[in-house]
Write a protein that holds these residues in place. Sequence first.
Motif, PDB file in Angstrom:
ATOM      1  N   ASN A  50       0.808  -1.217   0.000  1.00  0.00           N
ATOM      2  CA  ASN A  50       0.000   0.000   0.000  1.00  0.00           C
ATOM      3  C   ASN A  50       0.844   1.272   0.000  1.00  0.00           C
ATOM      4  N   ASN A  51       2.075   1.190   0.512  1.00  0.00           N
ATOM      5  CA  ASN A  51       2.917   2.383   0.608  1.00  0.00           C
ATOM      6  C   ASN A  51       3.690   2.675  -0.672  1.00  0.00           C
ATOM      7  N   LEU A  52       3.526   1.860  -1.710  1.00  0.00           N
ATOM      8  CA  LEU A  52       4.258   2.058  -2.966  1.00  0.00           C
ATOM      9  C   LEU A  52       3.304   2.385  -4.102  1.00  0.00           C
ATOM     10  N   ASP A  53       3.720   3.309  -4.973  1.00  0.00           N
ATOM     11  CA  ASP A  53       2.942   3.603  -6.167  1.00  0.00           C
ATOM     12  C   ASP A  53       3.406   2.700  -7.309  1.00  0.00           C
ATOM     13  N   PHE A  54       2.800   2.869  -8.489  1.00  0.00           N
ATOM     14  CA  PHE A  54       3.121   1.992  -9.616  1.00  0.00           C
ATOM     15  C   PHE A  54       4.560   2.185 -10.100  1.00  0.00           C
ATOM     16  N   VAL A  55       5.049   3.413 -10.075  1.00  0.00           N
ATOM     17  CA  VAL A  55       6.431   3.669 -10.511  1.00  0.00           C
ATOM     18  C   VAL A  55       7.414   2.915  -9.626  1.00  0.00           C
ATOM     19  N   ALA A  56       7.248   3.019  -8.316  1.00  0.00           N
ATOM     20  CA  ALA A  56       8.143   2.314  -7.404  1.00  0.00           C
ATOM     21  C   ALA A  56       8.023   0.803  -7.575  1.00  0.00           C
ATOM     22  N   ALA A  57       6.795   0.317  -7.706  1.00  0.00           N
ATOM     23  CA  ALA A  57       6.576  -1.124  -7.824  1.00  0.00           C
ATOM     24  C   ALA A  57       7.199  -1.696  -9.087  1.00  0.00           C
ATOM     25  N   ALA A  58       7.189  -0.922 -10.175  1.00  0.00           N
ATOM     26  CA  ALA A  58       7.773  -1.400 -11.424  1.00  0.00           C
ATOM     27  C   ALA A  58       9.277  -1.592 -11.310  1.00  0.00           C
ATOM     28  N   ALA A  59       9.903  -0.950 -10.331  1.00  0.00           N
ATOM     29  CA  ALA A  59      11.353  -1.044 -10.155  1.00  0.00           C
ATOM     30  C   ALA A  59      11.771  -2.205  -9.264  1.00  0.00           C
ATOM     31  N   ILE A  60      10.808  -2.987  -8.781  1.00  0.00           N
ATOM     32  CA  ILE A  60      11.133  -4.090  -7.878  1.00  0.00           C
ATOM     33  C   ILE A  60      11.465  -5.400  -8.590  1.00  0.00           C
ATOM     34  N   PRO A  61      10.631  -5.936  -9.487  1.00  0.00           N
ATOM     35  CA  PRO A  61      10.725  -7.354  -9.841  1.00  0.00           C
ATOM     36  C   PRO A  61      12.072  -7.823 -10.366  1.00  0.00           C
ATOM     37  N   GLU A  62      12.577  -7.224 -11.425  1.00  0.00           N
ATOM     38  CA  GLU A  62      13.805  -7.757 -12.014  1.00  0.00           C
ATOM     39  C   GLU A  62      15.000  -7.562 -11.101  1.00  0.00           C
ATOM     40  N   ALA A  63      15.167  -6.384 -10.549  1.00  0.00           N
ATOM     41  CA  ALA A  63      16.342  -6.090  -9.727  1.00  0.00           C
ATOM     42  C   ALA A  63      16.364  -6.949  -8.467  1.00  0.00           C
ATOM     43  N   PHE A  64      15.247  -6.991  -7.761  1.00  0.00           N
ATOM     44  CA  PHE A  64      15.244  -7.704  -6.483  1.00  0.00           C
ATOM     45  C   PHE A  64      15.199  -9.218  -6.658  1.00  0.00           C
ATOM     46  N   LEU A  65      14.453  -9.714  -7.640  1.00  0.00           N
ATOM     47  CA  LEU A  65      14.445 -11.162  -7.853  1.00  0.00           C
ATOM     48  C   LEU A  65      15.808 -11.655  -8.327  1.00  0.00           C
ATOM     49  N   THR A  66      16.472 -10.876  -9.184  1.00  0.00           N
ATOM     50  CA  THR A  66      17.811 -11.246  -9.635  1.00  0.00           C
ATOM     51  C   THR A  66      18.788 -11.243  -8.470  1.00  0.00           C
ATOM     52  N   ALA A  67      18.735 -10.198  -7.657  1.00  0.00           N
ATOM     53  CA  ALA A  67      19.634 -10.108  -6.510  1.00  0.00           C
ATOM     54  C   ALA A  67      19.340 -11.203  -5.494  1.00  0.00           C
ATOM     55  N   PHE A  68      18.073 -11.473  -5.241  1.00  0.00           N
ATOM     56  CA  PHE A  68      17.693 -12.524  -4.299  1.00  0.00           C
ATOM     57  C   PHE A  68      18.183 -13.882  -4.779  1.00  0.00           C
ATOM     58  N   GLN A  69      17.984 -14.162  -6.064  1.00  0.00           N
ATOM     59  CA  GLN A  69      18.465 -15.429  -6.623  1.00  0.00           C
ATOM     60  C   GLN A  69      19.973 -15.572  -6.415  1.00  0.00           C
ATOM     61  N   ALA A  70      20.720 -14.495  -6.707  1.00  0.00           N
ATOM     62  CA  ALA A  70      22.179 -14.548  -6.633  1.00  0.00           C
ATOM     63  C   ALA A  70      22.674 -14.691  -5.194  1.00  0.00           C
ATOM     64  N   LEU A  71      22.152 -13.879  -4.299  1.00  0.00           N
ATOM     65  CA  LEU A  71      22.665 -13.857  -2.930  1.00  0.00           C
ATOM     66  C   LEU A  71      22.166 -15.032  -2.099  1.00  0.00           C
ATOM     67  N   VAL A  72      20.872 -15.359  -2.231  1.00  0.00           N
ATOM     68  CA  VAL A  72      20.271 -16.354  -1.341  1.00  0.00           C
ATOM     69  C   VAL A  72      20.290 -17.754  -1.945  1.00  0.00           C
ATOM     70  N   TRP A  73      19.864 -17.892  -3.187  1.00  0.00           N
ATOM     71  CA  TRP A  73      19.771 -19.228  -3.783  1.00  0.00           C
ATOM     72  C   TRP A  73      21.111 -19.723  -4.328  1.00  0.00           C
ATOM     73  N   ILE A  74      21.898 -18.837  -4.935  1.00  0.00           N
ATOM     74  CA  ILE A  74      23.160 -19.283  -5.539  1.00  0.00           C
ATOM     75  C   ILE A  74      24.307 -19.208  -4.542  1.00  0.00           C
ATOM     76  N   ALA A  75      24.576 -18.030  -4.007  1.00  0.00           N
ATOM     77  CA  ALA A  75      25.744 -17.833  -3.143  1.00  0.00           C
ATOM     78  C   ALA A  75      25.490 -18.232  -1.693  1.00  0.00           C
ATOM     79  N   LYS A  76      24.212 -18.326  -1.317  1.00  0.00           N
ATOM     80  CA  LYS A  76      23.855 -18.695   0.062  1.00  0.00           C
ATOM     81  C   LYS A  76      24.574 -17.803   1.091  1.00  0.00           C
ATOM     82  N   LEU A  77      24.502 -16.510   0.849  1.00  0.00           N
ATOM     83  CA  LEU A  77      25.120 -15.529   1.730  1.00  0.00           C
ATOM     84  C   LEU A  77      24.515 -15.613   3.128  1.00  0.00           C
ATOM     85  N   GLN A  78      25.387 -15.597   4.147  1.00  0.00           N
ATOM     86  CA  GLN A  78      24.960 -15.746   5.527  1.00  0.00           C
ATOM     87  C   GLN A  78      25.299 -14.499   6.344  1.00  0.00           C
TER      88      GLN A  78
END
Length: 336
Positions: A110-138
Amino acid sequence: MRAIQFHQFGSPDELFIGEFPTPEPSEYQIRIRVKATALNRADLLQREGRYPPPAGESPILGLEIAGEVEKLGSKVQKWKIGDRVCGLLASGGYAEYAVIHEDMAMPIPNNLDFVAAAAIPEAFLTAFQALVWIAKLQAGESILIHAGASGVGTAALQLARLIGAKAYVTASAEKHAICKSLGAEHCIDYKTEDFAQRIQILTEGRGVDVVLDFLGASYLEGNLQALGMDGRMALLAVMGGAQATGINLGMVLMKRLKIQGSTLRARTLDYKTALTHAFVEMAWAHFASGQLFPVVDCVFPWDNVAEAHLYMEANRNQGKIVLSLQPLIYSGKPSG
């Protein structure tokens, strides 16, 4: 519907807005009335003819969208007309309408507008995949993030901070301030400093546990030097070349290093939905609280898409570049 297309492979001047068939949702898809989309390096490569969409996907550029649910597939159960969602696409985001599997869509806080929301999917999913699923950063580990002020870089910095890891970044000097504001422990100016040497000094010879790299060949030797024992490297692009010569692979053996490459666009739907669900479970409450947030550098009206592509090609952005399909109160940074 209207969509951004290109006359032929080439420069941003080839881009134009024209009529294109409106996509129909399959039984498990929803159709989104797109309010905003965001640029990615993949868009530039596809425009140049160097990164075609996966077989069967839309030829329209655009890997992420934010908007409102406008039509439901016959078996959709998770969404209703009017819901605000964002999500990652294989293609098709630069258009007035786009379809997405119901399991790939994410509710916009609710606190994000469409412009902010459009900037989430690719950047954060890519980063999450790399840090958490691939590198398993602790928690307690250290990571070197290249291109720290890019869309993925700014997302990775925030996720590293959330995990409890110490982050170092490479970025040009004028981009250090934003990286530090997002949690970077130290910033290295790749134009004037040897990042591998700086990492050895900053870590007192231990090296980092994880490297997140987009450059490939041009950074490979430095990355191997920067990694410590049992280090892991996630390779997400080869912007600095795909062919590496003269590399001492003895470092891989002696340090017991792991190097894994990955792209996200061509992954299976099952993989991408599992990734999306895991990311939402870990991070979504932090977007709602403001602890995590998309970094938007500037917003262009979508009919200024050529100017937006030129802006990205000049590597001027700090965070995401967004295209808005709605009337703008502001249009972001001047592009002159």
